[in-house]
Write an enzyme that holds these catalytic residues in place. Structure first.
Site, mmCIF file in Angstrom:
data_model
loop_
_atom_site.group_PDB
_atom_site.id
_atom_site.type_symbol
_atom_site.label_atom_id
_atom_site.label_comp_id
_atom_site.label_asym_id
_atom_site.label_seq_id
_atom_site.Cartn_x
_atom_site.Cartn_y
_atom_site.Cartn_z
ATOM 1 C CD1 TRP A 27 58.659 7.879 24.528
ATOM 2 C CD2 TRP A 27 59.782 5.863 25.079
ATOM 3 N NE1 TRP A 27 58.066 7.282 25.573
ATOM 4 C CE2 TRP A 27 58.436 5.993 25.873
ATOM 5 C CE3 TRP A 27 60.491 4.720 25.585
ATOM 6 C CZ2 TRP A 27 57.848 5.110 26.698
ATOM 7 C CZ3 TRP A 27 60.088 4.072 26.210
ATOM 8 C CH2 TRP A 27 58.594 4.055 26.950
ATOM 9 N NE ARG A 76 36.947 -12.553 12.131
ATOM 10 C CZ ARG A 76 37.141 -12.087 13.541
ATOM 11 N NH1 ARG A 76 36.630 -11.138 14.036
ATOM 12 N NH2 ARG A 76 38.277 -12.561 13.931
ATOM 13 N NE ARG A 89 58.043 5.103 22.108
ATOM 14 C CZ ARG A 89 56.974 4.967 22.675
ATOM 15 N NH1 ARG A 89 56.456 4.244 23.735
ATOM 16 N NH2 ARG A 89 56.148 6.257 22.485
ATOM 17 C CG LEU A 90 61.881 -4.409 19.712
ATOM 18 C CD1 LEU A 90 60.836 -5.824 19.567
ATOM 19 C CD2 LEU A 90 62.780 -4.383 18.548
ATOM 20 N N GLY A 98 72.068 -6.395 13.957
ATOM 21 C CA GLY A 98 72.445 -7.427 12.971
ATOM 22 C C GLY A 98 73.112 -8.771 13.801
ATOM 23 C CG LEU A 130 59.880 4.546 14.290
ATOM 24 C CD1 LEU A 130 61.185 5.036 14.614
ATOM 25 C CD2 LEU A 130 58.988 5.692 14.251
ATOM 26 C CE1 TYR A 138 58.410 -5.296 15.610
ATOM 27 C CE2 TYR A 138 58.453 -3.435 14.272
ATOM 28 C CZ TYR A 138 58.492 -3.990 15.500
ATOM 29 O OH TYR A 138 59.219 -3.321 16.415
#
Ligand SMILES: CC(C)(COP(=O)(O)OP(=O)(O)OC[C@H]1O[C@@H](n2cnc3c(N)ncnc32)[C@H](O)[C@@H]1OP(=O)(O)O)[C@@H](O)C(=O)NCCC(=O)NCCS
Length: 170
Positions: A27, A76, A89-90, A98, A130, A138
């Site tokens: 990408w 809710r 994306r990251l 690391g 992914l 995350y």
């Protein structure tokens, strides 16, 4: 020294980027430039100035969460979709993984979203991981899972403000 810069095609040609995920490598190499020109996705590169290469990148765009997904995330009932931002994306090159670069990129992305939230209304930040390993990254940084999509995670704009209020000025 690592420095965040807006995407340029020249920067990504300096050295092949390899984060271990072919989809994210491809990408960046093939589609990030087009997306940038179309104002479809905005990509930020983290450049290693000495080594003249990209250490990592993230890309973001606007997003709309359906009422059902908004309910799944926020717990809710919702009648309307929720305006959102997508951390699309990251990725960090394997040579830099690391060493805190992923965290640096995520904090930079979140700070930009925090600044945007002063001028643009959105309730939630979404990321589609992914795989489970990425989801764990995350989760470790304050994101929560959607109730019925294990690899989709979110942070509310309120969470974002609270995080930066407790860790210092933005
Ligand atoms: C996932 C990724 C972005 C993490 O970047 P990184 O530079 O290796 O991570 P960092 O060194 O900045 O780690 C920051 C913190 O997150 C933790 N962490 C890193 N990867 C983690 C994982 N997979 N699960 C849980 N925690 C993780 C680290 O232990 C570290 O914790 P600490 O602050 O307590 O020391 C990187 O490994 C990557 O690009 N992987 C391939 C592409 C990818 O999967 N991207 C996500 C797509 S959705």
């Amino acid at each position: 020294m690592l420095i965040a810069r807006p995407f340029t095609s020249a920067a990504i040609k300096l050295h092949p980027f390899d984060c271990g995920e072919p989809e994210l490598n491809e990408w960046l190499a093939r589609y990030a430039g087009q997306s940038e020109k179309k104002d479809n996705v905005r990509t930020t590169l983290l450049l290693d100035e000495e080594a003249q290469r990209v250490a990592g990148y993230f890309s973001m765009r606007t997003f709309e969460l359906s009422a059902a997904d908004g309910e799944s995330a926020l717990g809710r009932r919702r009648r309307y979709p929720a305006p959102a931002m997508l951390l699309a994306r990251l990725a960090v090159d394997k040579d830099y993984q690391g060493g805190g670069v992923g965290k640096l990129l995520l904090v930079d992305a979140l700070q930009r979203l925090l600044a945007a939230a002063d001028n643009i209304g959105f309730e939630i930040i979404v990321v589609h991981a992914l795989h489970e390993d990425a989801a764990c990254f995350y989760l470790k940084h304050g994101f929560r899972r959607f109730l019925d999509h294990q690899l989709s995670l979110f942070l509310t704009t309120n969470d974002l403000r609270a995080t930066f209020a407790s860790t210092g000025p933005h």
